[in-house]
Design a protein around this motif. Structure first.
Motif, mmCIF file in Angstrom:
data_model
loop_
_atom_site.group_PDB
_atom_site.id
_atom_site.type_symbol
_atom_site.label_atom_id
_atom_site.label_comp_id
_atom_site.label_asym_id
_atom_site.label_seq_id
_atom_site.Cartn_x
_atom_site.Cartn_y
_atom_site.Cartn_z
ATOM 1 N N PHE A 289 -99.437 -3.729 -121.635
ATOM 2 C CA PHE A 289 -98.439 -4.763 -121.921
ATOM 3 C C PHE A 289 -97.017 -4.208 -121.876
ATOM 4 O O PHE A 289 -96.073 -4.924 -121.527
ATOM 5 C CB PHE A 289 -98.724 -5.423 -123.265
ATOM 6 N N GLN A 290 -96.844 -2.932 -122.227
ATOM 7 C CA GLN A 290 -95.524 -2.314 -122.070
ATOM 8 C C GLN A 290 -95.139 -2.291 -120.596
ATOM 9 O O GLN A 290 -94.003 -2.626 -120.230
ATOM 10 C CB GLN A 290 -95.547 -0.875 -122.611
ATOM 11 N N GLY A 291 -96.095 -1.897 -119.743
ATOM 12 C CA GLY A 291 -95.822 -1.859 -118.317
ATOM 13 C C GLY A 291 -95.568 -3.235 -117.730
ATOM 14 O O GLY A 291 -94.856 -3.383 -116.724
ATOM 15 N N ALA A 292 -96.137 -4.273 -118.376
ATOM 16 C CA ALA A 292 -95.917 -5.642 -117.908
ATOM 17 C C ALA A 292 -94.529 -6.146 -118.282
ATOM 18 O O ALA A 292 -94.111 -7.218 -117.803
ATOM 19 C CB ALA A 292 -96.977 -6.573 -118.486
ATOM 20 N N GLY A 293 -93.829 -5.383 -119.135
ATOM 21 C CA GLY A 293 -92.482 -5.781 -119.525
ATOM 22 C C GLY A 293 -92.414 -6.489 -120.854
ATOM 23 O O GLY A 293 -91.386 -7.087 -121.191
ATOM 24 N N LEU A 294 -93.496 -6.439 -121.656
ATOM 25 C CA LEU A 294 -93.484 -7.069 -122.974
ATOM 26 C C LEU A 294 -92.759 -6.137 -123.927
ATOM 27 O O LEU A 294 -93.248 -5.055 -124.270
ATOM 28 C CB LEU A 294 -94.915 -7.325 -123.457
ATOM 29 N N GLY A 339 -113.273 -7.751 -111.133
ATOM 30 C CA GLY A 339 -112.627 -7.159 -109.969
ATOM 31 C C GLY A 339 -111.452 -7.998 -109.494
ATOM 32 O O GLY A 339 -110.390 -7.470 -109.135
ATOM 33 N N PHE A 340 -111.619 -9.325 -109.506
ATOM 34 C CA PHE A 340 -110.562 -10.241 -109.076
ATOM 35 C C PHE A 340 -109.338 -10.131 -109.985
ATOM 36 O O PHE A 340 -108.198 -10.025 -109.509
ATOM 37 C CB PHE A 340 -111.104 -11.667 -109.073
ATOM 38 N N TRP A 341 -109.559 -10.128 -111.308
ATOM 39 C CA TRP A 341 -108.424 -10.076 -112.250
ATOM 40 C C TRP A 341 -107.700 -8.738 -112.161
ATOM 41 O O TRP A 341 -106.459 -8.689 -112.235
ATOM 42 C CB TRP A 341 -108.897 -10.324 -113.680
ATOM 43 N N GLY A 347 -101.653 -6.138 -108.166
ATOM 44 C CA GLY A 347 -100.745 -6.752 -107.201
ATOM 45 C C GLY A 347 -99.429 -7.170 -107.833
ATOM 46 O O GLY A 347 -98.348 -6.941 -107.270
ATOM 47 N N LEU A 348 -99.496 -7.794 -109.020
ATOM 48 C CA LEU A 348 -98.266 -8.219 -109.714
ATOM 49 C C LEU A 348 -97.437 -7.012 -110.143
ATOM 50 O O LEU A 348 -96.195 -7.028 -110.019
ATOM 51 C CB LEU A 348 -98.629 -9.074 -110.939
ATOM 52 N N ALA A 372 -93.983 -12.927 -113.935
ATOM 53 C CA ALA A 372 -94.918 -11.847 -113.617
ATOM 54 C C ALA A 372 -95.479 -11.223 -114.896
ATOM 55 O O ALA A 372 -96.675 -10.907 -114.978
ATOM 56 C CB ALA A 372 -94.231 -10.786 -112.769
ATOM 57 N N THR A 373 -94.610 -11.051 -115.899
ATOM 58 C CA THR A 373 -95.066 -10.507 -117.187
ATOM 59 C C THR A 373 -96.147 -11.389 -117.794
ATOM 60 O O THR A 373 -97.209 -10.909 -118.221
ATOM 61 C CB THR A 373 -93.882 -10.390 -118.165
ATOM 62 N N LYS A 374 -95.883 -12.696 -117.820
ATOM 63 C CA LYS A 374 -96.874 -13.624 -118.385
ATOM 64 C C LYS A 374 -98.151 -13.657 -117.536
ATOM 65 O O LYS A 374 -99.255 -13.768 -118.075
ATOM 66 C CB LYS A 374 -96.268 -15.022 -118.486
ATOM 67 N N GLY A 375 -97.988 -13.537 -116.233
ATOM 68 C CA GLY A 375 -99.155 -13.538 -115.346
ATOM 69 C C GLY A 375 -100.076 -12.356 -115.620
ATOM 70 O O GLY A 375 -101.310 -12.506 -115.645
ATOM 71 N N ILE A 376 -99.483 -11.177 -115.837
ATOM 72 C CA ILE A 376 -100.284 -9.988 -116.125
ATOM 73 C C ILE A 376 -100.988 -10.128 -117.471
ATOM 74 O O ILE A 376 -102.175 -9.770 -117.611
ATOM 75 C CB ILE A 376 -99.399 -8.733 -116.103
ATOM 76 N N ILE A 377 -100.299 -10.663 -118.456
ATOM 77 C CA ILE A 377 -100.916 -10.852 -119.772
ATOM 78 C C ILE A 377 -102.095 -11.815 -119.672
ATOM 79 O O ILE A 377 -103.182 -11.564 -120.214
ATOM 80 C CB ILE A 377 -99.871 -11.364 -120.784
ATOM 81 N N VAL A 378 -101.906 -12.923 -118.949
ATOM 82 C CA VAL A 378 -102.993 -13.898 -118.783
ATOM 83 C C VAL A 378 -104.161 -13.278 -118.028
ATOM 84 O O VAL A 378 -105.336 -13.470 -118.406
ATOM 85 C CB VAL A 378 -102.477 -15.158 -118.050
#
Length: 518
Positions: A289-294, A339-341, A347-348, A372-378
């Protein structure tokens, strides 16, 4: 001789099958006992701000101990019994928790975690073994899969304790949670005194009267003459006799025809459960989550807690329906989805991230891209949900039900040791991986998941709804069966078939006795 357990408790298969799962909860406690302190200032000061490699080593010390513990089960569970091994694991955990709570440096912390790992290795191997041997086939998958649910509860409860204690200043913020985690182990060790031993183990040790009484209490409301109890008793007795005629037991039995294939499946099942990447989302979710920008420690803790709640909640459908849905569909669907997630997360991260500074450490991080941050968290939430409803529960159920009695303890311990070997490697490797190849780490785990999906489809036969003796008949076909053609009813015996088999084995036993007399 007294029973040594409470017959009223034994009469409820759900109570008997689920209480031992506290042993699985110990694993969960450990996972969040570390993930919750990765950004704790007091922890970082006390242990001199461990870098990515040092932190990986601290986390990996627990699965290193678990690897040894899992191997010990192969000897301990056969020697002192399944029940006493569970009790022993609880007291070892208490010792490890005390050392962690009192740790003054990294060395003392690592020793405490290794000892706690020894306990988790014992429990994670013997609890599914114990559950599979005392529960009826119709609910065996449900109860063994509760091992995974207990793990998720351990993660969740310990994380919220960590969350609450994070508001305390100083070392108490992490020492209190590490000390409190010994309470479930004490409850486990004391509570197991009131539970029965595995009837299959008792039968194997020649304690046939005790085995019959346990079966009667478990499945016949105490009635030794119950038709199903008598049938199960005779089937187990005949199977034990048959396996005794094959000679002394050793690890060489694990590579014999008909067993080696099952050992490879059990080890592969546990290997894929680790290579799926789930523990990346458990041990190191703070880093993800840190890497996602949270940004913000509290925001990160809240987002992490949502993930742990989802992990608990989504395990429930698997527990309720694992025996109805079957093992194969859950494994195939779960690995494909994970694998998909993971590919989406990678990718994000690759598209919107860049190298930057987070708390003085160079990190691949997304900045200024809220979507993008929210997309990675989801996606991370969906990844955890996919695991919780599929691979998580099945990874404990499947290895516990595919091995013959004579090698079951050894084979399950080898399978679980495989789990801890890969857990150890990944726990140590992921922090340096995120520090060096960043988002590409997620692509690696995505590729592992797709490979697992293919393996599950072509090699893993369905075992749901069958007794352990019926599962034996599937693999007795050798290479004659094709995994995806083994349906829910293929190879399944009727009561009359079982009676016929018991009579045949009893006839062989009678003839052997006559020959021996001559």
């Amino acid at each position: 001789m007294g029973k040594g357990y409470n017959a009223a408790i034994a009469a409820n298969p759900y109570v008997v099958g689920s209480f031992a799962c506290i042993g699985g909860g110990l694993f969960g406690l450990d996972i969040s006992s570390m993930s919750g302190v990765l950004n704790n200032d007091a922890y970082l000061r006390t242990f001199h701000h461990p870098g990515s490699n040092a932190q990986g080593a601290i986390v990996a010390s627990m699965p290193a101990g678990s690897f040894v513990g899992a191997l010990l089960v192969s000897w301990l569970a056969d020697r002192i019994g399944r029940k006493n091994t569970v009790i022993t694991s609880g007291w070892i955990w208490v010792v490890g928790s005390i050392l962690q709570c009192a740790a003054q440096n990294r060395g003392m912390l690592v020793v405490g975690r290794i000892i706690s790992g020894l306990s988790v290795g014992l429990a994670s191997s013997v609890v599914p073994l114990y559950q599979s041997e005392i529960t009826p086939p119709a609910i065996r998958g449900r109860l063994v899969s509760m091992q995974q649910w207990a793990i998720t509860w351990g993660i969740l409860l310990q994380y919220f304790v960590q969350f609450g204690c994070s508001y305390i200043d100083g070392v108490a913020s992490f020492r209190i949670p590490w000390g409190l985690q010994m309470i479930p182990a004490i409850i486990l060790s004391l509570g197991m005194l009131f539970f029965p031993e595995s009837p299959r183990w008792l039968m194997d040790k020649g304690r046939e009267d005790e085995a019959l009484q346990v079966l009667a209490d478990l499945h016949g409301n105490g009635d030794k003459n119950n038709e199903l109890v008598v049938l199960e008793y005779e089937e187990i007795r005949a199977q034990v006799y048959f396996e005794r005629t094959e000679g002394a037991r050793s690890y060489l039995d694990l590579i014999k025809p008909g067993v080696l294939r099952r050992v490879s499946l059990g080890c592969s099942m546990q290997m894929w459960s680790q290579l799926s990447g789930m523990n990346v989302m458990m041990y190191y979710i703070v880093y993800v989550f840190q890497g996602a920008g949270l940004t913000g420690r509290r925001a990160n803790l809240i987002a992490d807690s949502v993930q742990y709640v989802l992990n608990v909640a989504l395990t429930i459908p698997a527990i309720l329906y694992i025996d109805r849905w079957g093992r194969r569909p859950l494994l195939i669907a779960g690995s494909a989805l994970m694998g998909f997630w993971f590919m989406l997360v990678g990718g994000l991260q690759g598209r919107f991230g860049a190298w930057g500074d987070v708390d003085g450490t160079e990190t691949w991080v997304i900045t200024g891209h809220d979507a993008a941050t929210k997309g990675i968290i989801v996606c991370s939430y969906l990844c955890v949900c996919s695991f919780a409803i599929s691979i998580g529960p099945v990874s404990w159920t499947y290895p516990a039900e595919i091995f013959p009695l004579r090698v079951r303890a050894k084979a399950v311990s080898i399978s679980t040791a495989t789990n801890w070997a890969f857990n150890f490697a990944l726990a140590w490797a992921v922090p340096p991986g995120l520090s060096n190849i960043a988002y590409k780490t997620y692509f690696i785990f995505g590729a592992f998941d797709f490979a697992a999906c293919i393996h599950f489809f072509f090699c893993f036969p369905e075992t749901a709804g069958r007794s352990l003796e019926e599962v034996e008949e599937i693999f007795a076909q050798g290479h004659a069966f094709t995994a995806w053609k083994i349906g829910r009813d293929v190879g399944k015996k009727t009561v009359e078939d079982a009676k016929k088999q018991v009579k045949e084995l009893e006839l062989h036993e009678h003839i052997d006795e006559k020959v021996s007399d001559v």
